[in-house]
Design a protein around this motif. Structure first.
Motif, PDB file in Angstrom:
ATOM      1  N   THR A  37      -6.418  -7.173  -3.526  1.00  0.00           N
ATOM      2  CA  THR A  37      -5.808  -8.517  -3.133  1.00  0.00           C
ATOM      3  C   THR A  37      -4.733  -8.943  -4.191  1.00  0.00           C
ATOM      4  O   THR A  37      -3.430  -9.490  -3.911  1.00  0.00           O
ATOM      5  CB  THR A  37      -6.784  -9.718  -2.967  1.00  0.00           C
ATOM      6  N   GLY A  69      -1.376  -9.364   3.519  1.00  0.00           N
ATOM      7  CA  GLY A  69      -2.355 -10.127   3.008  1.00  0.00           C
ATOM      8  C   GLY A  69      -2.975 -10.632   4.058  1.00  0.00           C
ATOM      9  O   GLY A  69      -4.489 -10.854   3.995  1.00  0.00           O
ATOM     10  N   TRP A  72      -5.118  -7.833   5.356  1.00  0.00           N
ATOM     11  CA  TRP A  72      -6.301  -7.483   4.426  1.00  0.00           C
ATOM     12  C   TRP A  72      -7.293  -8.592   4.573  1.00  0.00           C
ATOM     13  O   TRP A  72      -8.646  -8.166   4.814  1.00  0.00           O
ATOM     14  CB  TRP A  72      -5.867  -7.594   3.077  1.00  0.00           C
ATOM     15  N   VAL A  73      -7.231  -9.616   4.505  1.00  0.00           N
ATOM     16  CA  VAL A  73      -8.223 -10.481   4.835  1.00  0.00           C
ATOM     17  C   VAL A  73      -9.103 -10.564   6.118  1.00  0.00           C
ATOM     18  O   VAL A  73     -10.229 -10.471   6.008  1.00  0.00           O
ATOM     19  CB  VAL A  73      -7.602 -12.164   4.680  1.00  0.00           C
TER      20      VAL A  73
END
Length: 98
Positions: A37, A69, A72-73
């Motif tokens: 992150t 992002g 990824w989350v």
């Protein structure tokens, strides 16, 4: 357990809320997700921001960093929740009675 084994274990049990997770598995996973992150936020332009409007909160995705992002989350959300629940169970607590 090393970081590679922890990542492999968490990803193989991504939706498994039963059983337990030891401290190494949990902390290596948290470190891994935190570092990735951080790299996404530092290395890529843009990001995820929230803004509050009269009709509610809005998530804004800007640039490549925001898109990656968000992916990824979404990718790590369920595995992280599962390892947290298993770690709580291993430490003698219940995620239901928090």
């Amino acid at each position: 357990m090393n970081i590679g084994q922890a990542i492999k274990t968490v990803l193989s049990k991504y939706g498994d809320f039963s059983g337990v997770a030891g401290r190494p598995e949990y902390w290596w996973w948290i470190l891994f997700t935190w570092v990735v992150t951080l790299l996404i936020n530092v290395a890529l332009p843009g990001g995820l921001t929230t803004s509050i409007h009269p009709w509610g909160e809005q998530l804004e995705v800007t640039g490549v960093g925001g898109a990656i992002g968000l992916i990824w989350v979404l990718f790590t959300g369920l595995p992280t929740l599962a390892v947290v629940v298993r770690r709580l169970r291993d430490s003698g607590k219940s995620w239901v009675n928090l």
